[in-house]
Design a protein around this motif. Structure first.
Motif, PDB file in Angstrom:
ATOM      1  N   LYS A  16      41.369  40.951  52.902  1.00 52.42           N
ATOM      2  CA  LYS A  16      42.746  40.617  52.715  1.00 52.42           C
ATOM      3  C   LYS A  16      43.368  40.854  51.327  1.00 52.42           C
ATOM      4  N   VAL A  17      42.625  40.422  50.422  1.00 44.85           N
ATOM      5  CA  VAL A  17      43.073  40.580  49.034  1.00 44.85           C
ATOM      6  C   VAL A  17      42.572  41.531  48.314  1.00 44.85           C
ATOM      7  N   ALA A  37      42.655  44.560  36.275  1.00 43.00           N
ATOM      8  CA  ALA A  37      42.795  44.347  37.475  1.00 43.00           C
ATOM      9  C   ALA A  37      44.005  43.915  38.035  1.00 43.00           C
ATOM     10  N   VAL A  38      44.408  44.801  39.023  1.00 44.44           N
ATOM     11  CA  VAL A  38      45.758  44.761  39.418  1.00 44.44           C
ATOM     12  C   VAL A  38      45.787  44.516  41.169  1.00 44.44           C
ATOM     13  N   ILE A  39      46.620  43.465  41.605  1.00 43.33           N
ATOM     14  CA  ILE A  39      46.695  43.302  43.138  1.00 43.33           C
ATOM     15  C   ILE A  39      48.121  43.521  43.528  1.00 43.33           C
ATOM     16  N   LEU A  40      48.054  44.432  44.208  1.00 47.65           N
ATOM     17  CA  LEU A  40      49.709  45.063  44.741  1.00 47.65           C
ATOM     18  C   LEU A  40      50.020  44.308  46.061  1.00 47.65           C
ATOM     19  N   PRO A  41      51.325  44.103  46.257  1.00 41.52           N
ATOM     20  CA  PRO A  41      51.638  43.702  47.447  1.00 41.52           C
ATOM     21  C   PRO A  41      51.343  44.544  48.612  1.00 41.52           C
ATOM     22  N   THR A  93      31.571  48.175  29.484  1.00 40.41           N
ATOM     23  CA  THR A  93      32.527  48.423  30.442  1.00 40.41           C
ATOM     24  C   THR A  93      32.681  47.709  31.782  1.00 40.41           C
ATOM     25  N   PHE A  94      31.385  47.257  32.107  1.00 38.40           N
ATOM     26  CA  PHE A  94      31.283  46.335  33.365  1.00 38.40           C
ATOM     27  C   PHE A  94      31.606  45.003  32.998  1.00 38.40           C
ATOM     28  N   LEU A  95      31.218  44.549  31.640  1.00 35.19           N
ATOM     29  CA  LEU A  95      31.570  43.090  31.180  1.00 35.19           C
ATOM     30  C   LEU A  95      33.280  43.035  31.175  1.00 35.19           C
ATOM     31  N   ALA A  96      33.889  44.059  30.570  1.00 37.99           N
ATOM     32  CA  ALA A  96      35.170  44.000  30.706  1.00 37.99           C
ATOM     33  C   ALA A  96      35.975  43.936  31.908  1.00 37.99           C
ATOM     34  N   MET A  97      35.419  44.565  32.946  1.00 37.15           N
ATOM     35  CA  MET A  97      35.741  44.774  34.415  1.00 37.15           C
ATOM     36  C   MET A  97      35.630  43.160  34.852  1.00 37.15           C
ATOM     37  N   LYS A  98      34.514  42.770  34.760  1.00 35.04           N
ATOM     38  CA  LYS A  98      34.283  41.346  35.289  1.00 35.04           C
ATOM     39  C   LYS A  98      35.269  40.392  34.830  1.00 35.04           C
ATOM     40  N   ARG A  99      35.443  40.355  33.506  1.00 40.20           N
ATOM     41  CA  ARG A  99      36.543  39.453  32.689  1.00 40.20           C
ATOM     42  C   ARG A  99      37.806  39.630  33.648  1.00 40.20           C
ATOM     43  N   ALA A 100      38.233  40.933  33.595  1.00 42.13           N
ATOM     44  CA  ALA A 100      39.664  41.145  34.272  1.00 42.13           C
ATOM     45  C   ALA A 100      39.672  40.349  35.472  1.00 42.13           C
ATOM     46  N   VAL A 101      38.636  40.728  36.526  1.00 41.80           N
ATOM     47  CA  VAL A 101      38.810  40.446  37.979  1.00 41.80           C
ATOM     48  C   VAL A 101      38.515  38.922  37.868  1.00 41.80           C
ATOM     49  N   ASP A 102      37.769  38.165  37.115  1.00 41.24           N
ATOM     50  CA  ASP A 102      37.399  36.955  36.897  1.00 41.24           C
ATOM     51  C   ASP A 102      38.660  36.125  36.558  1.00 41.24           C
ATOM     52  N   SER A 103      39.625  36.826  35.998  1.00 39.74           N
ATOM     53  CA  SER A 103      40.850  35.865  35.178  1.00 39.74           C
ATOM     54  C   SER A 103      42.098  36.228  36.305  1.00 39.74           C
ATOM     55  N   LEU A 104      41.863  36.830  37.394  1.00 41.36           N
ATOM     56  CA  LEU A 104      42.933  36.985  38.317  1.00 41.36           C
ATOM     57  C   LEU A 104      43.562  35.719  38.746  1.00 41.36           C
ATOM     58  N   GLU A 105      44.849  35.508  38.884  1.00 46.95           N
ATOM     59  CA  GLU A 105      45.119  34.264  39.262  1.00 46.95           C
ATOM     60  C   GLU A 105      44.697  33.894  41.098  1.00 46.95           C
ATOM     61  N   ILE A 106      44.816  35.020  41.581  1.00 47.66           N
ATOM     62  CA  ILE A 106      44.208  35.097  43.075  1.00 47.66           C
ATOM     63  C   ILE A 106      43.005  35.528  43.167  1.00 47.66           C
ATOM     64  N   LYS A 107      41.947  35.071  43.784  1.00 49.69           N
ATOM     65  CA  LYS A 107      40.881  35.836  43.882  1.00 49.69           C
ATOM     66  C   LYS A 107      40.638  36.931  44.969  1.00 49.69           C
ATOM     67  N   PRO A 108      40.364  37.978  44.605  1.00 44.61           N
ATOM     68  CA  PRO A 108      40.277  39.040  45.542  1.00 44.61           C
ATOM     69  C   PRO A 108      38.864  39.032  46.377  1.00 44.61           C
ATOM     70  N   ASP A 109      39.168  39.387  47.579  1.00 45.56           N
ATOM     71  CA  ASP A 109      37.845  39.739  48.461  1.00 45.56           C
ATOM     72  C   ASP A 109      37.312  40.940  48.281  1.00 45.56           C
ATOM     73  N   LEU A 110      37.868  42.132  47.852  1.00 43.33           N
ATOM     74  CA  LEU A 110      37.395  43.368  47.711  1.00 43.33           C
ATOM     75  C   LEU A 110      38.115  44.019  46.241  1.00 43.33           C
ATOM     76  N   ALA A 111      37.165  44.682  45.453  1.00 44.71           N
ATOM     77  CA  ALA A 111      37.753  45.294  44.166  1.00 44.71           C
ATOM     78  C   ALA A 111      37.550  46.960  44.457  1.00 44.71           C
ATOM     79  N   LEU A 112      38.555  47.667  44.254  1.00 52.54           N
ATOM     80  CA  LEU A 112      38.536  49.015  44.292  1.00 52.54           C
ATOM     81  C   LEU A 112      38.191  49.417  42.914  1.00 52.54           C
TER      82      LEU A 112
END
Length: 202
Positions: A16-17, A37-41, A93-112
């Motif tokens: 879903k997200v 990390a970016v979530i688009l509509p 790089t993985f650590l930076a990615m994890k920090r970006a995803v963890d900081s999203l206001e909405i938790k994604p259920d999949l990361a591309l």
């Protein structure tokens, strides 16, 4: 080209997200590595978005503002030059990615994620080789990461004017190496990337 192919396939699988994730600054000799990390509509493509490397600086800057205006949410994570030296550039790089995803206001259920290695994120991950040229979400993340890092390096250029970071953003150019040999290695240089220079100076 279908910019939403991967997003739509994920939706069909029940996700879903979905967020796109990409990094900027794996190759430079100085400064942090950035990830976004970016979530688009749903079903939304931001006109002009493409792999950040294929866009001019002016175009990237304009799209950066557009992405922030039109996305559901976004976040930026970094790993410092000291962390890069301690755990290596891939893990940083993985650590930076994890920090970006963890900081999203909405938790994604999949990361591309752009690339060919799976980062340890607290969500399902699909890696896409050259994903910044195939997925709207990853392309948006590539622009946010690149512009964020470039602006950070412009700030560093004011603190360390002798290295002329505004011209090379820390990348291993001829000018950058000339400045390193002239002024030495600063505290924002990646020592693990400059072992040859360090050895020559001992």
């Amino acid at each position: 080209m279908d910019w939403l192919l991967y997003e739509n396939e994920a939706k069909n699988k029940g996700y879903k997200v979905i967020c796109g994730v990409d990094e900027a600054g794996r190759g430079p000799l100085a400064g942090p590595v950035f990830a976004a990390a970016v979530i688009l509509p749903d079903g939304h493509i931001i006109e002009g978005v493409n792999d950040s490397k294929k866009l001019s600086e002016k175009k990237r800057d304009a799209l950066y503002d557009k992405i922030i205006d039109e996305c559901v949410c976004y976040s930026v994570g970094i790993a410092t030059e000291k962390e890069i030296d301690e755990i290596n550039i891939l893990q940083a790089t993985f650590l930076a990615m994890k920090r970006a995803v963890d900081s999203l206001e909405i938790k994604p259920d999949l990361a591309l994620v752009d690339g060919n290695r799976v980062p340890p994120l607290d969500t399902d991950v699909e890696i896409i080789v050259k994903g910044d040229g195939k997925s709207a979400s990853i392309a948006a993340a590539s622009i946010i990461a690149k512009v964020s890092r470039d602006r950070y390096m412009l700030e560093l250029a004011k603190k360390y004017p002798q290295y002329e970071f505004e011209r090379h953003k820390g990348y291993p150019t001829k000018l950058h190496y000339e400045k390193i040999y002239e002024y030495g290695i600063s505290d924002i240089h990646r020592k693990s990337f400059l072992k040859k220079v360090l050895n020559n100076n001992e």
